[in-house]
Design a protein around this motif. Structure first.
Motif, PDB file in Angstrom:
ATOM      1  N   VAL A  78     -30.116 -18.670  78.245  1.00  0.00           N
ATOM      2  CA  VAL A  78     -29.133 -17.982  77.402  1.00  0.00           C
ATOM      3  C   VAL A  78     -29.528 -16.508  77.312  1.00  0.00           C
ATOM      4  O   VAL A  78     -28.687 -15.612  77.398  1.00  0.00           O
ATOM      5  CB  VAL A  78     -29.060 -18.605  75.990  1.00  0.00           C
ATOM      6  N   LEU A  79     -30.823 -16.271  77.166  1.00  0.00           N
ATOM      7  CA  LEU A  79     -31.328 -14.894  77.139  1.00  0.00           C
ATOM      8  C   LEU A  79     -30.885 -14.161  78.403  1.00  0.00           C
ATOM      9  O   LEU A  79     -30.383 -13.041  78.348  1.00  0.00           O
ATOM     10  CB  LEU A  79     -32.857 -14.912  77.032  1.00  0.00           C
ATOM     11  N   MET A  82     -27.233 -13.260  78.565  1.00  0.00           N
ATOM     12  CA  MET A  82     -26.782 -12.201  77.664  1.00  0.00           C
ATOM     13  C   MET A  82     -26.893 -10.812  78.297  1.00  0.00           C
ATOM     14  O   MET A  82     -26.430  -9.826  77.717  1.00  0.00           O
ATOM     15  CB  MET A  82     -27.540 -12.248  76.338  1.00  0.00           C
ATOM     16  N   LEU A  85     -23.588  -8.886  78.519  1.00  0.00           N
ATOM     17  CA  LEU A  85     -22.933  -8.152  77.434  1.00  0.00           C
ATOM     18  C   LEU A  85     -22.539  -6.753  77.906  1.00  0.00           C
ATOM     19  O   LEU A  85     -21.495  -6.223  77.545  1.00  0.00           O
ATOM     20  CB  LEU A  85     -23.870  -8.063  76.225  1.00  0.00           C
ATOM     21  N   TYR A  89     -18.858  -3.035  77.974  1.00  0.00           N
ATOM     22  CA  TYR A  89     -18.669  -1.613  77.662  1.00  0.00           C
ATOM     23  C   TYR A  89     -19.107  -0.682  78.787  1.00  0.00           C
ATOM     24  O   TYR A  89     -18.610   0.431  78.903  1.00  0.00           O
ATOM     25  CB  TYR A  89     -19.422  -1.236  76.374  1.00  0.00           C
ATOM     26  N   THR A 278     -16.148  -6.015  74.829  1.00  0.00           N
ATOM     27  CA  THR A 278     -17.530  -6.265  74.446  1.00  0.00           C
ATOM     28  C   THR A 278     -17.630  -7.471  73.519  1.00  0.00           C
ATOM     29  O   THR A 278     -18.495  -8.339  73.677  1.00  0.00           O
ATOM     30  CB  THR A 278     -18.129  -5.021  73.751  1.00  0.00           C
ATOM     31  N   GLY A 282     -19.331 -10.919  74.902  1.00  0.00           N
ATOM     32  CA  GLY A 282     -20.540 -11.319  74.171  1.00  0.00           C
ATOM     33  C   GLY A 282     -20.395 -12.707  73.589  1.00  0.00           C
ATOM     34  O   GLY A 282     -21.276 -13.561  73.724  1.00  0.00           O
ATOM     35  N   LEU A 286     -22.537 -15.971  75.055  1.00  0.00           N
ATOM     36  CA  LEU A 286     -23.473 -16.584  74.103  1.00  0.00           C
ATOM     37  C   LEU A 286     -23.037 -18.011  73.782  1.00  0.00           C
ATOM     38  O   LEU A 286     -23.826 -18.951  73.847  1.00  0.00           O
ATOM     39  CB  LEU A 286     -23.528 -15.735  72.830  1.00  0.00           C
TER      40      LEU A 286
ATOM     41  N   CYS B  63     -30.675 -12.188  71.106  1.00  0.00           N
ATOM     42  CA  CYS B  63     -29.342 -12.567  71.584  1.00  0.00           C
ATOM     43  C   CYS B  63     -28.259 -12.435  70.520  1.00  0.00           C
ATOM     44  O   CYS B  63     -27.138 -12.068  70.833  1.00  0.00           O
ATOM     45  CB  CYS B  63     -29.359 -13.985  72.152  1.00  0.00           C
ATOM     46  N   VAL B  64     -28.572 -12.747  69.275  1.00  0.00           N
ATOM     47  CA  VAL B  64     -27.526 -12.677  68.248  1.00  0.00           C
ATOM     48  C   VAL B  64     -27.481 -11.287  67.617  1.00  0.00           C
ATOM     49  O   VAL B  64     -26.453 -10.598  67.677  1.00  0.00           O
ATOM     50  CB  VAL B  64     -27.738 -13.764  67.167  1.00  0.00           C
ATOM     51  N   THR B  66     -28.958  -8.427  68.501  1.00  0.00           N
ATOM     52  CA  THR B  66     -28.716  -7.361  69.473  1.00  0.00           C
ATOM     53  C   THR B  66     -27.238  -7.278  69.820  1.00  0.00           C
ATOM     54  O   THR B  66     -26.660  -6.186  69.862  1.00  0.00           O
ATOM     55  CB  THR B  66     -29.539  -7.609  70.755  1.00  0.00           C
ATOM     56  N   THR B  67     -26.621  -8.425  70.054  1.00  0.00           N
ATOM     57  CA  THR B  67     -25.210  -8.440  70.410  1.00  0.00           C
ATOM     58  C   THR B  67     -24.363  -7.816  69.304  1.00  0.00           C
ATOM     59  O   THR B  67     -23.510  -6.961  69.568  1.00  0.00           O
ATOM     60  CB  THR B  67     -24.742  -9.878  70.684  1.00  0.00           C
ATOM     61  N   ILE B  70     -25.009  -4.001  69.087  1.00  0.00           N
ATOM     62  CA  ILE B  70     -24.366  -3.269  70.189  1.00  0.00           C
ATOM     63  C   ILE B  70     -22.862  -3.189  69.971  1.00  0.00           C
ATOM     64  O   ILE B  70     -22.237  -2.143  70.180  1.00  0.00           O
ATOM     65  CB  ILE B  70     -24.697  -3.925  71.553  1.00  0.00           C
TER      66      ILE B  70
END
Lengths: 488, 93
Positions: A78-79, A82, A85, A89, A278, A282, A286, B63-64, B66-67, B70
């Motif tokens: 998952v990392l 990500m 993301l 943008y 974005t 995201g 996720l 992951c949470v 930071t998202t 951003i």
């Protein structure tokens, strides 16, 4: 056949068809067929722009393959996912207004139109068109296979019948509606993807008894599942970070994404697309990958990664809701395939036929040829997907990275570095694709990074060096190009 | 640029160039936050992890959080730094 699952899928297909017919009305009344068919007359608003970018980019791997790997590898995957993301943008910020303005100055319809005007070189055009046709054709065929397999597994139809349904659905609306149909269906598909993700994530968390219990469950099975290093500790920080190149910033070089950066109507639309894009990318990345990880606690012991998503949806949701959720991967595949189909067709019609075969063709001929070529390519892909040849499978393996390595520098440096010239662009494309094939075959994941990293670095060096060396040779053409593209 | 300039660059490009730099800046920040929290907090033995909302803290931050951060920064950037410029040639005059 499980009708409760199939009905939402059918409803979804009917809606998509209607959009195709709606968009085909625009084609009848347009004054410029090429601009409308391949670029929707640059009329995209912010929401549609965001959705079509994400839906085109998000494919079978975001909804089927990726969550399957996350199931096996745990939170580390998952990392890794990500890193995507940034696509939300970065692409629009970097290509952004400059690409849109330049494209309008030269009335570019395709990415290659831009390269053609920027570098004024036949070989740059031919090499680019070839890479697009070859790589994206195989990428498209691979997605068709994925789409057909998905229908096959959900409905119990034979593979060929499933492929036929899939092919007809996509072909009809792309052929009759062009880019506008693709963008609007992408939007519907993007919305399906978003809510599909939301539903399956919540359903899985509830089925697992909450996030806390799921985590302790996983930690009890194998503590590494909840570490950033992956179940087998194979995910090194360097390897995971290298995905910032492949699926983060490198996406700028993908023609199917880049072409969208010149299709929008106004800066306002672009700003809105930045935000929506974005948020949606995201959330989807996720949510889907996290669902894959959580699924391990709910349904342990699944051997084939690709079956994780369908099985978890059927397990934790009522059948009709599972049907809606499983329309999401379907949507993801269709929205990728439709854009690729149109892009390959535009490379053949606009970049090869109109540039070198028959530049003086009138609007009616262009119309016939565009629709004809799109149909033929669609049928060819269908034929290939029935029984995919080895070569195609091999090409598809590096279509994504290969295209990035080919186009990222000719596009970015072409926009931001005035000294970049045809020599540099050609060297960059050849080095990018060539070294990608070599690294992929002989030294995969060189130095512990994803294969894409070295070719991207090498093609950068090639672009800069050759541009500087051949500066004198290209000086005159370069002056004209800069005046044309940079002056107000 | 050392060669002489016979013309002024399209003024809209200054806006575009600045926004491209903001995009690059955001990516770098995104990467640092993502990398720092994932490997800064996630490298210790799993038994020593702290949990936030049921998720391991490294994951929650990288992951949470930071998202979300951003996304907030993108909103601010678009609102305060990104400028609307006309894209079409005819709109210019």
């Amino acid at each position: 056949m499980n009708w409760a699952v199939v009905v939402p899928l059918l409803v979804f297909l009917v809606i998509i068809f209607c959009i195709g017919f709606y968009a085909s009305n625009h084609l009848k009344t347009t004054s410029n067929f090429l601009q409308e068919y391949f670029l929707g007359s640059r009329q995209l608003g912010g929401f549609i722009l965001a959705m079509t970018m994400i839906a085109t980019y998000g494919s079978a791997s975001s909804f089927i393959g990726g969550p399957g790997v996350a199931y096996t590898m745990g939170l580390g995957w998952v990392l890794l996912s990500m890193t995507q993301l940034a696509t939300g943008y970065f692409v629009l910020s970097v290509l952004g207004k400059k690409f849109a303005i330049m494209a309008r100055k030269i009335k570019a319809v395709t990415l290659i139109d831009f390269l053609k005007e920027r570098y004024q070189n036949k070989w740059v055009v031919i090499l680019s068109a070839l890479s697009i046709i070859l790589f994206l054709f195989s990428a498209m065929a691979a997605q068709w296979v994925g789409g057909a397999r998905l229908i096959e597994s959900l409905t119990g139809l034979s593979y060929t019948a499933a492929l036929f349904i899939f092919a007809v659905s996509v072909l009809v609306y792309v052929i009759i509606g062009g880019f506008r149909a693709v963008a609007i269906t992408d939007t519907v598909q993007g919305v399906v993807m978003f809510f599909g993700t939301l539903i399956i994530l919540i359903g899985t968390i509830i089925a697992g008894g909450g996030i806390g219990p799921i985590m302790s469950d996983l930690a009890a099975e194998n503590p590494n599942l909840i570490s950033p290093y992956g179940a087998d500790q194979s995910l090194t920080p360097l390897y995971v970070s290298s995905f910032w190149i492949l699926v983060g910033v490198g996406v700028v070089g993908l023609p199917q994404v880049a072409v969208r950066a010149m299709s929008y109507k106004s800066s306002k639309g672009m700003h809105r697309a930045l935000l929506i894009g974005t948020v949606v990318v995201g959330f989807i990345m996720l949510g889907m990958h996290l669902t894959g990880v959580f699924a391990r606690s709910v349904l342990p012991g699944i051997e084939v990664g690709d079956t994780v998503m369908p099985r978890i949806a059927m397990e934790v949701l009522p059948a009709w809701l599972a049907g809606i959720v499983l329309a999401a991967p379907m949507a993801a595949i269709m929205s990728t395939v439709d854009s690729l189909l149109l892009l390959v067709s535009s490379a053949v019609v606009k970049d090869v036929y109109l540039n070198y075969v028959k530049p003086e063709a009138d609007d009616r001929t262009i119309k016939k040829i565009s629709i004809g070529v799109t149909t033929v390519i669609g049928l060819l892909v269908f034929a290939m997907a029935v029984n995919p040849p080895e070569l195609l499978i091999w090409l598809n393996l590096f279509s994504f990275g290969g295209l990035e390595a080919a186009f990222i520098w000719p596009v970015i440096m072409g926009l931001y570095w005035k000294k970049g010239n045809a020599g540099g662009a050609m060297a960059s494309i050849i080095t990018g694709v060539g070294s990608y094939v070599v690294f992929h075959s002989f030294m995969p994941n060189a130095f512990g990074m994803h294969t894409v990293v070295m070719p991207v670095l090498l093609s950068f060096a090639a672009y800069v060096l050759v541009s500087l060396i051949t500066m004198k040779h290209h000086a005159k053409v370069q002056d004209e190009v800069i005046t044309k593209l940079w002056s107000a | 640029m050392k060669e002489k300039k016979p013309f002024e660059d399209d003024p809209r490009y200054r806006v575009a160039d600045r926004e491209a730099l903001i995009g690059v800046g955001l990516v770098i920040l995104n990467f640092l936050m993502w990398f720092g929290s994932a490997y800064g907090l996630g490298s210790k033995p799993v038994s020593e992890y702290n949990y936030i909302f049921g998720l391991p803290d490294w994951f929650f931050y990288s992951c949470v959080v930071t998202t979300v951060v951003i996304i907030l920064l993108v909103i601010l950037a678009v609102k305060y730094f990104y400028k609307e410029v006309p894209l079409d040639e005819e709109d210019e005059s």
